[in-house]
Design a protein around this motif. Structure first.
Motif, PDB file in Angstrom:
ATOM      1  N   ASP A  71       0.854  -1.176   0.000  1.00  0.00           N
ATOM      2  CA  ASP A  71       0.000   0.000   0.000  1.00  0.00           C
ATOM      3  C   ASP A  71       0.898   1.237   0.000  1.00  0.00           C
ATOM      4  O   ASP A  71       2.134   1.138  -0.010  1.00  0.00           O
ATOM      5  CB  ASP A  71      -0.965  -0.011   1.182  1.00  0.00           C
ATOM      6  N   ASP A  72       0.294   2.415   0.006  1.00  0.00           N
ATOM      7  CA  ASP A  72       1.073   3.651  -0.127  1.00  0.00           C
ATOM      8  C   ASP A  72       2.090   3.828   0.999  1.00  0.00           C
ATOM      9  O   ASP A  72       3.209   4.290   0.764  1.00  0.00           O
ATOM     10  CB  ASP A  72       0.132   4.860  -0.160  1.00  0.00           C
ATOM     11  N   SER A  73       1.710   3.450   2.221  1.00  0.00           N
ATOM     12  CA  SER A  73       2.614   3.663   3.351  1.00  0.00           C
ATOM     13  C   SER A  73       3.873   2.814   3.236  1.00  0.00           C
ATOM     14  O   SER A  73       4.993   3.286   3.477  1.00  0.00           O
ATOM     15  CB  SER A  73       1.899   3.368   4.677  1.00  0.00           C
ATOM     16  N   LEU A  74       3.716   1.553   2.830  1.00  0.00           N
ATOM     17  CA  LEU A  74       4.875   0.668   2.686  1.00  0.00           C
ATOM     18  C   LEU A  74       5.687   1.044   1.451  1.00  0.00           C
ATOM     19  O   LEU A  74       6.933   1.004   1.475  1.00  0.00           O
ATOM     20  CB  LEU A  74       4.401  -0.784   2.601  1.00  0.00           C
ATOM     21  N   LEU A  75       4.995   1.437   0.388  1.00  0.00           N
ATOM     22  CA  LEU A  75       5.692   1.870  -0.820  1.00  0.00           C
ATOM     23  C   LEU A  75       6.555   3.087  -0.534  1.00  0.00           C
ATOM     24  O   LEU A  75       7.714   3.169  -0.982  1.00  0.00           O
ATOM     25  CB  LEU A  75       4.659   2.192  -1.906  1.00  0.00           C
ATOM     26  N   GLU A  76       6.031   4.025   0.227  1.00  0.00           N
ATOM     27  CA  GLU A  76       6.797   5.217   0.580  1.00  0.00           C
ATOM     28  C   GLU A  76       7.974   4.875   1.489  1.00  0.00           C
ATOM     29  O   GLU A  76       9.068   5.433   1.333  1.00  0.00           O
ATOM     30  CB  GLU A  76       5.886   6.235   1.267  1.00  0.00           C
ATOM     31  N   ALA A  77       7.773   3.970   2.437  1.00  0.00           N
ATOM     32  CA  ALA A  77       8.865   3.588   3.334  1.00  0.00           C
ATOM     33  C   ALA A  77      10.031   2.993   2.552  1.00  0.00           C
ATOM     34  O   ALA A  77      11.200   3.330   2.782  1.00  0.00           O
ATOM     35  CB  ALA A  77       8.360   2.599   4.381  1.00  0.00           C
ATOM     36  N   SER A  85      -2.457  -9.911   2.906  1.00  0.00           N
ATOM     37  CA  SER A  85      -1.844 -10.329   4.165  1.00  0.00           C
ATOM     38  C   SER A  85      -2.022  -9.287   5.255  1.00  0.00           C
ATOM     39  O   SER A  85      -2.171  -9.622   6.430  1.00  0.00           O
ATOM     40  CB  SER A  85      -0.348 -10.611   3.963  1.00  0.00           C
ATOM     41  N   PHE A  86      -1.990  -8.012   4.890  1.00  0.00           N
ATOM     42  CA  PHE A  86      -2.058  -6.958   5.902  1.00  0.00           C
ATOM     43  C   PHE A  86      -3.472  -6.714   6.414  1.00  0.00           C
ATOM     44  O   PHE A  86      -3.657  -6.335   7.560  1.00  0.00           O
ATOM     45  CB  PHE A  86      -1.495  -5.652   5.337  1.00  0.00           C
ATOM     46  N   ARG A 124      -2.893  -3.362 -11.276  1.00  0.00           N
ATOM     47  CA  ARG A 124      -2.565  -2.408 -10.201  1.00  0.00           C
ATOM     48  C   ARG A 124      -3.818  -1.675  -9.732  1.00  0.00           C
ATOM     49  O   ARG A 124      -3.990  -1.396  -8.545  1.00  0.00           O
ATOM     50  CB  ARG A 124      -1.526  -1.416 -10.716  1.00  0.00           C
ATOM     51  N   LEU A 125      -4.747  -1.376 -10.660  1.00  0.00           N
ATOM     52  CA  LEU A 125      -5.989  -0.712 -10.274  1.00  0.00           C
ATOM     53  C   LEU A 125      -6.798  -1.562  -9.323  1.00  0.00           C
ATOM     54  O   LEU A 125      -7.529  -1.055  -8.459  1.00  0.00           O
ATOM     55  CB  LEU A 125      -6.813  -0.385 -11.520  1.00  0.00           C
TER      56      LEU A 125
END
Length: 482
Positions: free
Chosen positions: A343-349, A422-423, A476-477
């Motif tokens: 998701d965006d948070s993990l991608l940014e990390a 999984s998350f 991806r969508l």
């Protein structure tokens, strides 16, 4: 023709209204909401069939059943450890890094995950070695064997394990099995009939004992746990099936990671199993007995937290742990995952770590086991490559390992993939380990696997066909619901 046109327009409008009502009547993330609106709006009838199997949420009664289960054997330890953490007695400065101390507190607060010390850990990266060790340990069981697998196939290795459990049940050893009816497709409850005749028990996780299959794709029990006499525990990525031993012509060699734990971390695995068991069965719940939770005077060096994640929690515990590890890396991050749909948070990390000069390496399979998921994995691999992350494609067989290692000091091994499912959608369990010895062993395994990989480049993606790129973008969508 004009009448047909009016009928088509009316059906389309009714489908749009039905899609809006169906999606918005249940609380979900904005990204998942829009993904489902896309599917339901552009795939009339078919979209609603997919929603029935994939989008329908688990009932609140079942969520409540899991949430209200007692954390048997560790409730008092959780309170004690929170107090010890505040007093800085749980993790003295000379025993652990500040980063690890913060992670321990994170999991204590979000998941009530106790920290256990002095565990011994054995790492398996091959199915034959893992199952040999598991079978040998089950043969030594004197009190109980508790088994929880997403997949328990009715095939050669599945029959061998079931037969061994029957032998132990016949000896008077308590045997309990939780299996996921969807993950164990083709295995009906009749498969465990003799085990139950001998005194053992087997239950489908939130499923039915009836033989017809359960097609609900979400909210599956994806955990892989075995607890033997409260002293030995297994946790990781291997399921029970011949393909996990490399016997499938489709996948060939199967590369996975599992660990055997001896020590007090087994208490947390046992508690997790009992919560799942008592939430699943309608009667004969397990009650506390000292035999289930024998304290060990462990001689090992590994500190471990067993962390759970699933739809029963408002917090995505394992994902937060991954992000915390990545954000605190100072040298390198090594990741192995069969599904890369962050998701965006993990991608940014991951992107921030790479932009900051941290060496980030991600290893993915070279072949799909789920076409849509693999195309989405390729899309995010390209996105991370553009951010400076090194992407490796494993060529020797199928990569199913779910590991994360940071700086050779902290490592995570378990059932959770790097994806939405999984998350948020499945029930998972991971071991977070604070030990340089185990972490560096996993680093060596990663480096060995790297020799069987192709490092992906921008040119690799540029040479792909327009049709393949379209499938990646389209997948991806739908990534929030994959």
């Amino acid at each position: 023709m004009e009448l047909v046109g009016w009928i088509v327009r009316v059906v389309w409008l009714l489908n749009i209204f039905a899609a809006i009502f169906t999606v918005f009547k249940e609380k979900r993330e904005i990204s998942a909401t829009w993904a489902w609106l896309l599917v339901l709006s552009f795939l009339p009838i078919i979209g609603f069939i997919l929603y029935l199997f994939v989008g329908k949420k688990l009932s609140q009664d079942k969520i409540y059943d899991i949430k209200t289960q007692e954390r048997m054997g560790i409730e008092q330890l959780v309170s004690l450890q929170k107090e010890q953490w505040r007093e800085k007695e749980l993790l003295p400065a000379d025993e652990i890094t500040d980063t690890a101390r913060e992670m321990v507190h994170l999991f204590l607060e979000t998941d009530n995950a106790i920290l256990t010390k002095h565990n011994q850990v054995e790492v398996f990266d091959d199915g034959h070695a893992k199952f040999k060790a598991l079978f040998d340990d089950i043969r030594t069981a004197e009190n109980h064997v508790h088994v929880e697998y997403y997949t328990f196939y009715n095939d050669r290795i599945g029959n061998e394990l079931r037969n061994l459990l029957e032998e132990k049940a016949a000896e008077g050893v308590e045997v309990r099995v939780i299996y996921d009816s969807f993950g164990s497709r083709g295995t009906t409850h009749k498969f465990f009939a003799r085990l139950e005749d001998l005194g053992g028990r087997a239950e489908p996780f939130f499923g039915s004992r009836r033989s017809f299959p359960n097609f609900r794709l979400n909210y599956r029990d994806h955990r892989k746990l075995v607890i033997i006499d409260g002293h030995i525990g297994y946790i990781g990525g291997f399921n029970v099936g011949d393909q996990y031993l490399g016997r499938s012509p489709k996948f060939g060699y199967w590369r996975d990671t599992h660990i055997k734990v001896t020590g007090n971390a087994v208490i947390a695995m046992q508690s997790r199993f009992f919560m799942d068991w008592n939430a699943t069965v309608k009667e004969q719940h397990i009650s506390y007995k000292e035999d289930y939770f024998p304290l060990a005077a462990g001689q090992g060096k590994t500190s471990i937290q067993i962390v759970s994640s699933g739809p029963d929690s408002e917090v995505e515990n394992i994902k937060l742990g991954y992000i915390k590890m990545i954000n605190n890396a100072t040298d390198y991050v090594l990741i192995q995952t069969p599904y890369l749909i962050p998701d965006d948070s993990l991608l940014e990390a991951l992107s921030i770590a790479a932009f900051s000069g941290i060496k980030v390496k991600v290893m993915i399979p070279s072949m799909p086991d789920h076409a849509f998921v693999y195309r989405a994995t390729q899309f995010y691999a390209k996105s991370l490559l553009d951010a400076g992350v090194e992407i490796y494609k494993y060529n020797k067989g199928f990569l199913h390992s779910k590991t994360l290692v940071v700086d050779g000091k902290i490592a995570a091994v378990g059932s959770a993939n790097m994806d939405y499912r999984s998350f948020k959608l499945n029930f998972e369990a991971n071991a977070f380990m604070y030990d340089e010895g185990v972490s560096k062993q996993l680093v060596k395994i990663f480096e060995k696997d790297e020799k069987e990989c192709t490092r992906l480049t921008p040119e690799y993606f540029e040479q792909q066909s327009l049709w393949l790129k379209f499938k990646q973008y389209f997948s991806r969508l739908l990534s929030p619901i994959l």
